[in-house]
Motif scaffolding. Sequence first.
Motif, PDB file in Angstrom:
ATOM      1  N   THR A 178      -3.430   9.401  -2.197  1.00 18.66           N
ATOM      2  CA  THR A 178      -2.557   9.164  -1.038  1.00 18.66           C
ATOM      3  C   THR A 178      -1.092   9.130  -1.453  1.00 18.66           C
ATOM      4  O   THR A 178      -0.242   9.770  -0.829  1.00 18.66           O
ATOM      5  N   LEU A 180      -4.432   2.566 -10.243  1.00 17.16           N
ATOM      6  CA  LEU A 180      -4.851   2.623  -8.847  1.00 17.16           C
ATOM      7  C   LEU A 180      -6.236   3.240  -8.739  1.00 17.16           C
ATOM      8  O   LEU A 180      -6.660   4.006  -9.614  1.00 17.16           O
ATOM      9  N   ASP A 220       0.820  -1.214   0.000  1.00 20.67           N
ATOM     10  CA  ASP A 220       0.000   0.000   0.000  1.00 20.67           C
ATOM     11  C   ASP A 220       0.852   1.261   0.000  1.00 20.67           C
ATOM     12  O   ASP A 220       0.400   2.319  -0.436  1.00 20.67           O
ATOM     13  N   ASP A 221       2.068   1.178   0.517  1.00 20.76           N
ATOM     14  CA  ASP A 221       2.949   2.338   0.616  1.00 20.76           C
ATOM     15  C   ASP A 221       4.012   2.392  -0.467  1.00 20.76           C
ATOM     16  O   ASP A 221       4.892   3.247  -0.428  1.00 20.76           O
ATOM     17  N   GLN A 281      -6.187   5.680  -3.359  1.00 20.77           N
ATOM     18  CA  GLN A 281      -4.782   5.281  -3.269  1.00 20.77           C
ATOM     19  C   GLN A 281      -3.906   6.197  -4.125  1.00 20.77           C
ATOM     20  O   GLN A 281      -2.793   6.545  -3.736  1.00 20.77           O
ATOM     21  N   HIS A 282      -4.396   6.607  -5.289  1.00 24.09           N
ATOM     22  CA  HIS A 282      -3.649   7.527  -6.148  1.00 24.09           C
ATOM     23  C   HIS A 282      -3.408   8.848  -5.426  1.00 24.09           C
ATOM     24  O   HIS A 282      -2.284   9.364  -5.410  1.00 24.09           O
TER      25      HIS A 282
END
Length: 106
Positions: free
Chosen positions: A93, A86, A75-76, A90-91
């Motif tokens: 973030t 994504l 995820d990171d 998530q994009h």
Amino acid sequence: MCSACCEIMWILNLLKELCIESVLPVKLFCDSQSAISIAFNPVFHERTKHFELDLHFLREKISAGIVVPEKVSSDDQLADLFTKGLNGLQHDTLCHKMGMLDAFTV
């Protein structure tokens, strides 16, 4: 990881030519625990035969203390921003983690 290690070596050589000191070891983030285990394990298995040459190069740089592979959660993984499709959350973030700004909201 081997390709990234080659890029790290190129950047370190460039910094050396410019008389800029670099801080060693360089952290090499990877989201695959098995790839990190293979990089540290000196025993070859049948499944690692086809990338044996690259693996020797990577292991040499790890043992010399130039790079240190570190686990990062999927995820990171910032590289996913450039390599995968994504979802919007998530994009956003990952863009925020990289310090990227939306040019239309500034």
